[in-house]
Write a protein that holds these residues in place. Structure first.
Motif, PDB file in Angstrom:
ATOM      1  N   UNK A  42       0.761  -1.200   0.036  1.00  0.00           N
ATOM      2  CA  UNK A  42       0.100  -0.112  -0.137  1.00  0.00           C
ATOM      3  C   UNK A  42       1.001   1.308   0.170  1.00  0.00           C
ATOM      4  N   UNK A  43       2.078   1.269  -0.444  1.00  0.00           N
ATOM      5  CA  UNK A  43       2.933   2.369  -0.320  1.00  0.00           C
ATOM      6  C   UNK A  43       2.648   3.431  -1.411  1.00  0.00           C
ATOM      7  N   UNK A  44       1.937   2.932  -2.271  1.00  0.00           N
ATOM      8  CA  UNK A  44       1.576   3.922  -3.440  1.00  0.00           C
ATOM      9  C   UNK A  44       0.353   5.046  -3.009  1.00  0.00           C
ATOM     10  N   UNK A  45      -0.271   4.142  -1.927  1.00  0.00           N
ATOM     11  CA  UNK A  45      -1.530   4.812  -1.316  1.00  0.00           C
ATOM     12  C   UNK A  45      -1.245   6.176  -0.590  1.00  0.00           C
ATOM     13  N   UNK A  46       0.082   6.174  -0.106  1.00  0.00           N
ATOM     14  CA  UNK A  46       0.603   7.604   0.514  1.00  0.00           C
ATOM     15  C   UNK A  46       0.624   8.561  -0.419  1.00  0.00           C
ATOM     16  N   UNK A  47       1.154   8.499  -1.642  1.00  0.00           N
ATOM     17  CA  UNK A  47       1.130   9.516  -2.629  1.00  0.00           C
ATOM     18  C   UNK A  47      -0.283  10.161  -2.906  1.00  0.00           C
ATOM     19  N   UNK A  48      -1.265   9.037  -2.939  1.00  0.00           N
ATOM     20  CA  UNK A  48      -2.812   9.454  -3.233  1.00  0.00           C
ATOM     21  C   UNK A  48      -3.068  10.258  -1.911  1.00  0.00           C
ATOM     22  N   UNK A  49      -2.790   9.750  -0.826  1.00  0.00           N
ATOM     23  CA  UNK A  49      -3.146  10.515   0.433  1.00  0.00           C
ATOM     24  C   UNK A  49      -2.581  11.989   0.441  1.00  0.00           C
ATOM     25  N   UNK A  50      -1.021  12.210   0.231  1.00  0.00           N
ATOM     26  CA  UNK A  50      -0.472  13.279   0.111  1.00  0.00           C
ATOM     27  C   UNK A  50      -1.325  14.288  -0.685  1.00  0.00           C
ATOM     28  N   UNK A  58      -4.707  19.872   4.688  1.00  0.00           N
ATOM     29  CA  UNK A  58      -4.162  19.436   5.700  1.00  0.00           C
ATOM     30  C   UNK A  58      -2.453  19.441   5.756  1.00  0.00           C
ATOM     31  N   UNK A  59      -1.900  20.615   5.715  1.00  0.00           N
ATOM     32  CA  UNK A  59      -0.619  20.860   5.339  1.00  0.00           C
ATOM     33  C   UNK A  59       0.271  19.850   6.155  1.00  0.00           C
ATOM     34  N   UNK A  60       0.087  19.842   7.566  1.00  0.00           N
ATOM     35  CA  UNK A  60       0.763  18.979   8.316  1.00  0.00           C
ATOM     36  C   UNK A  60       0.806  17.603   7.975  1.00  0.00           C
ATOM     37  N   UNK A  61       0.003  16.945   7.376  1.00  0.00           N
ATOM     38  CA  UNK A  61       0.031  15.600   6.682  1.00  0.00           C
ATOM     39  C   UNK A  61       0.333  15.280   5.465  1.00  0.00           C
ATOM     40  N   UNK A  62       0.417  16.453   4.396  1.00  0.00           N
ATOM     41  CA  UNK A  62       0.945  16.291   3.177  1.00  0.00           C
ATOM     42  C   UNK A  62       2.364  15.950   3.299  1.00  0.00           C
ATOM     43  N   UNK A  63       3.337  16.489   3.819  1.00  0.00           N
ATOM     44  CA  UNK A  63       4.438  16.168   4.070  1.00  0.00           C
ATOM     45  C   UNK A  63       4.896  14.702   4.374  1.00  0.00           C
ATOM     46  N   UNK A  64       4.321  14.425   5.514  1.00  0.00           N
ATOM     47  CA  UNK A  64       4.221  13.052   6.142  1.00  0.00           C
ATOM     48  C   UNK A  64       3.932  11.969   5.095  1.00  0.00           C
ATOM     49  N   UNK A  65       2.858  12.181   4.444  1.00  0.00           N
ATOM     50  CA  UNK A  65       2.431  11.226   3.293  1.00  0.00           C
ATOM     51  C   UNK A  65       3.508  10.938   2.347  1.00  0.00           C
ATOM     52  N   UNK A  66       4.061  12.038   1.807  1.00  0.00           N
ATOM     53  CA  UNK A  66       4.933  12.025   0.488  1.00  0.00           C
ATOM     54  C   UNK A  66       6.190  11.257   1.189  1.00  0.00           C
ATOM     55  N   UNK A  67       6.757  11.820   2.350  1.00  0.00           N
ATOM     56  CA  UNK A  67       7.666  11.219   2.908  1.00  0.00           C
ATOM     57  C   UNK A  67       7.823   9.741   3.218  1.00  0.00           C
ATOM     58  N   UNK A  68       6.651   9.198   3.574  1.00  0.00           N
ATOM     59  CA  UNK A  68       6.414   7.862   4.065  1.00  0.00           C
ATOM     60  C   UNK A  68       6.699   6.660   2.549  1.00  0.00           C
ATOM     61  N   UNK A  69       6.133   7.693   1.528  1.00  0.00           N
ATOM     62  CA  UNK A  69       6.321   6.890   0.373  1.00  0.00           C
ATOM     63  C   UNK A  69       7.667   6.739  -0.107  1.00  0.00           C
ATOM     64  N   UNK A  70       8.436   7.749  -0.106  1.00  0.00           N
ATOM     65  CA  UNK A  70       9.704   7.896  -0.814  1.00  0.00           C
ATOM     66  C   UNK A  70      10.823   6.679  -0.791  1.00  0.00           C
ATOM     67  N   UNK A  76       6.224   5.921  -8.392  1.00  0.00           N
ATOM     68  CA  UNK A  76       5.611   7.350  -8.205  1.00  0.00           C
ATOM     69  C   UNK A  76       6.528   8.450  -7.374  1.00  0.00           C
ATOM     70  N   UNK A  77       7.915   7.961  -7.356  1.00  0.00           N
ATOM     71  CA  UNK A  77       8.920   8.612  -6.856  1.00  0.00           C
ATOM     72  C   UNK A  77       8.907  10.342  -7.231  1.00  0.00           C
ATOM     73  N   UNK A  78       8.810  10.406  -8.473  1.00  0.00           N
ATOM     74  CA  UNK A  78       8.789  11.954  -9.178  1.00  0.00           C
ATOM     75  C   UNK A  78       7.455  12.654  -8.611  1.00  0.00           C
ATOM     76  N   UNK A  79       6.463  11.936  -8.552  1.00  0.00           N
ATOM     77  CA  UNK A  79       5.257  12.752  -7.988  1.00  0.00           C
ATOM     78  C   UNK A  79       5.211  12.975  -6.780  1.00  0.00           C
ATOM     79  N   UNK A  80       5.831  12.007  -5.993  1.00  0.00           N
ATOM     80  CA  UNK A  80       6.083  12.178  -4.408  1.00  0.00           C
ATOM     81  C   UNK A  80       7.032  13.369  -4.159  1.00  0.00           C
TER      82      UNK A  80
END
Length: 87
Positions: A42-50, A58-70, A76-80
């Motif tokens: 479900x790693x890719x879901x983090x990009x969708x969540x971001x 929800x700016x505090x959660x945006x960065x966390x979601x992308x950083x969880x995926x990377x 989806x690394x370029x999108x993250x």
């Protein structure tokens, strides 16, 4: 305890909610999906969540979601990375 298909979130249901203009419901379904199936599947879901978190302000959660995926280094690394810049 056995959960019926109706009780288990699926990506299609989350995408449908987002498409219907209900990003809060989509976010809740995606979060539940990640909680039920943590890890690479479900790693890719983090990009969708971001992206949903950004849409919802929800700016505090945006960065966390992308950083969880990377760390997965997935396709989806370029999108993250772009999402991190926008955050």
């Amino acid at each position: 305890m056995h959960l019926s298909a109706r009780q288990v979130p699926c990506p299609a249901a989350a995408r449908a909610q987002a498409k219907l203009g209900n990003p809060q419901a989509a976010r809740a379904l995606y979060r539940e999906l990640v909680a039920l199936y943590p890890g690479p599947s479900t790693a890719a879901v983090q990009v969708v969540l971001g992206n949903l978190e950004m849409e919802l302000g929800a700016s505090e959660r945006v960065l966390a979601a992308f950083e969880t995926y990377l760390p997965s280094g997935g396709p989806l690394e370029p999108e993250a990375l772009h999402g991190k810049v926008r955050a």
